[in-house]
Design a protein around this motif. Structure first.
Motif, PDB file in Angstrom:
ATOM      1  N   ALA A  60      70.978 -40.447 -11.473  1.00  0.00           N
ATOM      2  CA  ALA A  60      69.911 -41.164 -11.605  1.00  0.00           C
ATOM      3  C   ALA A  60      69.420 -41.821 -10.405  1.00  0.00           C
ATOM      4  O   ALA A  60      70.044 -42.278  -9.937  1.00  0.00           O
ATOM      5  N   ASP A 127      65.117 -41.766 -15.186  1.00  0.00           N
ATOM      6  CA  ASP A 127      66.167 -41.112 -15.113  1.00  0.00           C
ATOM      7  C   ASP A 127      67.321 -41.992 -15.849  1.00  0.00           C
ATOM      8  O   ASP A 127      68.143 -41.353 -16.690  1.00  0.00           O
ATOM      9  N   GLY A 160      67.823 -37.845 -19.283  1.00  0.00           N
ATOM     10  CA  GLY A 160      68.022 -39.010 -18.966  1.00  0.00           C
ATOM     11  C   GLY A 160      69.228 -39.726 -19.803  1.00  0.00           C
ATOM     12  O   GLY A 160      69.801 -39.452 -20.775  1.00  0.00           O
TER      13      GLY A 160
END
Length: 270
Positions: A60, A127, A160
């Motif tokens: 992320a 993310d 995500g």
């Protein structure tokens, strides 16, 4: 976002649902006290690199910090090189978060909006979404909880993750409240205790060093209920930590941290 009760305006009896707790903002006085409760330095030490490591493990880079409060996690992630957008329902909280970030030489990207309609003001994918500090338990209706989770899900990239925490309400409802201040609310000078506990409302009493007292209402989400709710919204894999540990006894943690993955995994053929 939360309805605070000061010593002067504390209601005579608990009444969750009497007002829309989500839309009402913190009074400025409580916002000014909030960093005393958190103690940024002590909390940074207690958390270590837990959130940073989880986000990096999932690759992320772009993070939406929902319920940023006074900005602790937003600033922490900015310092680690993440791209961060910070959301809160309280203009006072966002102003304090912006001020705190500025003191660390960062310009906070602040968004004032209601979580239940994130898509109205947030027009990009992330993310990761983080919702920390027990903030999700300020939502008292299941409809609002589902709506907020759907909004979190919608702003995430296809692979995500959502990181969401909550107090260990299972232990609180069973009469085992603990506030060791070892991980979350680290301010040693602040007294925190539940004044009222039932299956629909936990009212916490916060007393600060200047003798000011505030009361905050939370909905006591049980761990398994929260896990199931995230699955019903669409999150497929959910891992729950107790005070940042993978292994823990039911009553031990002060907080649970859920890491929920959006990534779609088709059912295996038999």
């Amino acid at each position: 976002m939360i309805q605070p009760y000061s010593k002067k305006n504390k209601s005579s009896s608990p009444g969750a649902g009497e007002t829309d707790l989500y839309q009402l903002e913190f009074v400025q006085n409580l916002v000014a006290h909030w960093d005393e409760l958190i103690d940024w330095e002590a909390r940074s030490i207690s958390e270590g690199r837990f959130f940073i490591d989880v986000l990096q493990e999932k690759s992320a880079k772009n993070v939406l910090d929902v319920a940023t409060g006074t900005g602790f996690h937003s600033v922490l992630l900015l310092q680690e090189g993440f791209q961060v957008a910070s959301v809160d329902g309280s203009q006072e909280m966002l102003a304090k978060a912006f001020e705190n970030a500025l003191q660390k030489n960062f310009i906070l990207r602040a968004i004032h909006t209601d979580w239940r309609w994130l898509g109205r003001d947030v027009h990009e994918k992330f993310d990761a979404v983080i919702c920390l500090g027990n903030a999700f338990t300020y939502l008292f209706s299941e409809r609002d909880r589902r709506k907020a989770l759907i909004e979190f899900y919608a702003v995430l990239e296809h692979d995500g993750i959502l990181i969401l925490d909550q107090r260990n309400y299972d232990a609180i409802l069973e009469g085992h409240f603990s506030s060791r201040k070892a991980y979350y609310y680290c301010g040693e000078s602040v007294k925190v205790e539940p004044e009222h506990v039932d299956e629909k409302l936990v009212r916490f009493r916060y007393e600060f060093t200047d003798n000011s007292v505030f009361y905050l209402d939370n909905y006591p989400l049980r761990k398994t209920y929260m896990q199931q709710l995230m699955k019903e919204v669409g999150f497929q894999r959910i891992k729950t930590y107790g005070d940042f540990k993978e292994t823990y006894h039911h009553d031990e943690p002060d907080f649970f941290i859920h890491v929920a993955e959006k990534k779609y995994e088709p059912a295996k053929s038999k």
